[in-house]
Scaffold this motif. Structure first.
Motif: not given
Length: 788
Positions: A428, A393, A396-397, A431, A689, A425
């Protein structure tokens, strides 16, 4: 008659990735050449049925000589199961079922079809409302039954109309009789003609009086009319829909009966709390789709659609699919009883689209556009395929990102958002994106609850008439810096972006808009040497030319179409209301506004190029049907209607086009922009995000894809609609206006303005009606207005 399979469309197929039901006709039946020809005609007609409240027919063809039909998969509970397990529906849910089934029958009958087997098992209760399934091939099944076994009927005893039992002509009125029986069953838990043998039910239908039970008005009167033994005495599906949606759809605003029905369902539909939705098994991720002969106990699979073998561990019953039994029957002498209770188990000669087969064994296909098997999609370079590890990623999500989308959940919208999520995605990968669909009628209520500390989104779609109030209330996050750093954001229409600012700060971004225009037939215009009119005089001249040459009204002027009517008012320099010193004042009686009203109503009363038949009607309650059938020269509605027009008249594909509503002296009149903005919720804990998700959702490529898919207009500057039919509307996007953002506006646009137009067309004084309307507009807009 065949078997139903749950499948997922392949990447090359229309609607790639969506869950579908494939109904494959049994080989013995398929070998009848007459049946195959009828099947082809019926399914072709079924594909013209508007998908509102029905399971949309997506495709059909031959596989190894066997006909198949592909329909939308509906995740829901059969009405029959719900009532059998939990008893009669609540009054509100029953009303929704009555409205939804009437809307479905209106669409089915408009396509020239008769369902012929409407019953509780063929109505699915889904999250978005009731959906009617298994229409489209009943006539073919009926003809086959009569040919192979004379005396048989297609249908379910107790729901077969008297004329069917007597061997008379089967018309749309037979479906209306079944609708009434279905409503009584859903509302009381029992059939209007009671229980008993099939022969007893048939006799009661022919000779006994039905027991309707306690139903609330207007359902009670409509049901009694619909149960008449005389088909001619029954109301049409459209009459039922108008009566029901008109009774509770006053808040729907301008539109057609389908829109009014949609407003009723959006505002009040709730899946019964004890309804158990089926769990859809996952589609296995395999390197290829092996060709494995079906097991002896499994229904025969089509030759070019090999199934994934059941032993993979991924097959499972799907529960309630978008299919049910649809059978031809003989009449047994006595009923079959199970567990001491009479069941509706008949003696089937053929079982078409058998849900029982689906429950017994689920089969998955990955199918290409030409019907051949394909492998699951592989990952592009630098990306990851489903089920494999993703690249690291970018940062951080959050564990979950909550997205609110307005309106109904549809398979087409879900597919679009799935593509957006795949892009998101990559950035992320950890997530999960949770999409919640918020009915438009509940939007303000949900936003108020979120502001008060209730469930709230991270990302939300917002109707453009609601943005200002939410900004002023401090509900939206400041995204000024993010917008400035987002490279593609500079390509958005800056006038639209400016509308989402306060004091130099940006709180939302424009997503899409849809506008009204005037639809016409290109071949008629070419034949008559006409160009799209650019003034009122030119429009009247074109309407008269069509009327003279074709013998049909030149244009439709329905009175329940406020947002289009406003363009005539704006095109004359007037307005409906203005806000001064913190208060609204109705100005629809000003000389400029009155000129626009007089022109619009004068299309009926003075120029006589529009019929009186549309007074009091929505555009799709008459004008649309007449336009697609060549009985009306021009038709005013939204840009989003293109796919519906072409579905209703497939032979006219490419022949429909639209031009802007003209201003009085020339050019395009201002238009109401029914569209949406996108925003990050102010209390979101995942703003980084959330904004990243917006950049994928509203990227230039996805914006154009969304606009082209749903026939809206992208808010990127300079983007012209891909379809030729919509390109002329690009010139009006510079003068898009909105309605007053106040609770009273709903009554103004749904009642006051349509009522004034209808009264004037019927001979009332325009001055008096507009003065009265202006006073009422002033009162309504200021009631409950908080100044937002």
């Amino acid at each position: 008659m065949g078997t139903v399979y749950l499948a997922r469309a392949g990447q090359a197929a229309p609607g790639a990735g969506r869950l579908v039901a494939i109904k494959v006709i049994r080989r013995a039946v398929a070998e009848d050449p007459g049946f195959r020809a009828r099947f082809e005609r019926e399914v072709a007609n079924a594909r013209r049925v508007a998908s509102f409240c029905t399971a949309e027919v997506l495709d059909h063809g031959l596989s190894d000589g066997r006909p198949f039909m592909v329909t939308e998969y509906i995740e829901g509970v059969p009405l029959s199961d719900q009532v059998e397990r939990h008893g009669p529906l609540s009054a509100g849910t029953l009303y929704g079922v009555a409205v939804g089934v009437a809307a479905a029958l209106t669409a089915i009958h408009a396509a020239g079809l008769v369902h012929r087997d409407l019953k509780p098992a063929n109505v699915m209760l889904s999250l978005s409302g009731p959906r009617v399934i298994d229409f489209g091939i009943a006539r073919a099944a009926d003809a086959l039954a009569r040919h192979t076994s004379p005396g048989q009927l297609v249908g379910s005893p107790g729901y077969i109309a008297p004329e069917q039992l007597g061997g008379g002509e089967i018309t749309a009125a037979a479906d209306i009789f079944a609708w009434a029986c279905l409503v009584v069953y859903a509302g009381t838990g029992r059939h209007p003609f009671g229980a008993g043998t099939v022969a007893e039910l048939a006799a009661r239908v022919l000779y006994a009086e039905p027991s309707v039970g306690p139903l609330d008005p207007p359902l009670d009167a409509l049901v009694r009319r619909a149960l008449s033994r005389d088909p001619a005495a029954r109301p049409s599906a459209e009459e039922i829909l108008v009566a029901l949606a008109g009774g509770r759809g006053a808040q729907a605003g301008p539109g057609d009966p389908d829109r009014a029905a949609s407003a009723v369902l959006t505002a009040s539909w709730h899946l019964p709390p004890d309804a158990a939705l089926p769990s859809v098994p996952p589609i296995p991720s395999v390197p290829s789709v092996p060709s494995v002969p079906p097991a002896p106990t499994r229904p025969e699979a089509p030759g070019t659609l090999p199934p994934v073998p059941a032993h993979t561990g991924h097959s499972a019953p799907i529960g309630h699919a978008a299919h049910s039994t649809h059978s031809t029957h003989t009449i047994p002498e006595k009923p079959l009883r199970r567990g001491g209770r009479a069941r509706k188990v008949l003696v089937p000669l053929t079982a078409a689209l058998a849900a029982a087969a689906v429950a017994a064994a689920t089969v998955f296909f990955v199918r290409s556009g030409d019907g051949t098997p394909t492998s699951p999609p592989t990952a592009a370079p630098g990306t990851s395929a489903p089920g494999t590890s993703a690249p690291p990623a970018a940062g951080d999500g959050p564990k979950t990102l909550t997205v609110w989308m307005m309106g109904d959940r549809t398979s087409t919208k879900e597919l679009f958002l799935e593509g957006v999520e795949r892009e998101f995605r990559k950035q992320y990968p950890e997530t999960d994106v949770k999409v919640t669909y918020v009915p438009w009628a509940q939007a303000l209520q949900r936003f108020r609850a979120a502001r008060a500390g209730g469930d709230a989104p991270d990302v939300t779609e917002i109707g453009n008439t609601h943005v200002g109030g939410l900004i002023d209330a401090g509900a939206l996050a400041d995204i000024t810096a993010e917008m400035a750093a987002w490279r593609e954001g500079g390509g958005l229409d800056q006038k639209a972006v400016a509308a989402d600012r306060r004091d130099g700060r940006t709180y939302a971004m424009p997503w899409y808009t849809g506008v009204h225009g005037i639809w016409y037939r290109k071949d008629w215009f070419a034949e008559l040497g006409l160009e799209p009119p650019r003034s009122w005089a030119g429009l009247v001249a074109a309407a008269k030319a069509i009327q003279k040459a074709k013998g049909v009204p030149g244009i439709g002027a329905p009175t329940r179409q406020t947002y289009a009517i406003m363009s005539w008012i704006w095109g004359a320099g007037g307005d409906v209301a203005v806000r001064r010193d913190g208060r609204w004042r109705g100005v629809i009686d000003s000389p400029q506004a009155a000129a626009g009203v007089r022109f619009f109503t004068g299309l009926v009363t003075d120029e006589r190029v529009a019929p009186e038949a549309y007074i009091g009607r929505y555009p799709l309650n008459g004008p649309l049907q007449d336009f697609v059938r060549g009985r009306l020269g021009m038709y005013v509605d939204g840009s989003w209607m293109l796919s519906d027009l072409e579905k209703r008249a497939p032979k006219e594909r490419g022949n429909f086009a639209i031009f802007p509503i003209p201003a009085r002296e020339g050019g395009a009149a201002p238009v109401f922009g029914g569209g949406s903005e996108l925003a990050v919720w102010g209390k979101s804990r995942a703003k980084k995000a959330a904004f990243a998700y917006l950049t994928h959702l509203n990227s230039r490529a996805n914006s154009m894809k969304f606009a082209d898919t749903f026939s809206y207009t992208s808010r990127y500057a300079g983007v012209v609609p891909a379809g030729e039919a919509l390109r002329s509307l690009a010139q009006v996007t510079g003068d898009i206006r909105t309605a007053p953002e106040t609770p009273g506006w709903t009554a103004v646009e749904s009642t006051v303005i349509p009522g004034a137009m209808a009264a004037i067309m019927r001979g009332a004084s325009a001055d008096a009606e507009l003065a009265r309307a202006a006073r009422e507009i002033t009162r309504l807009l200021n009631e409950g207005d908080s100044g937002g």
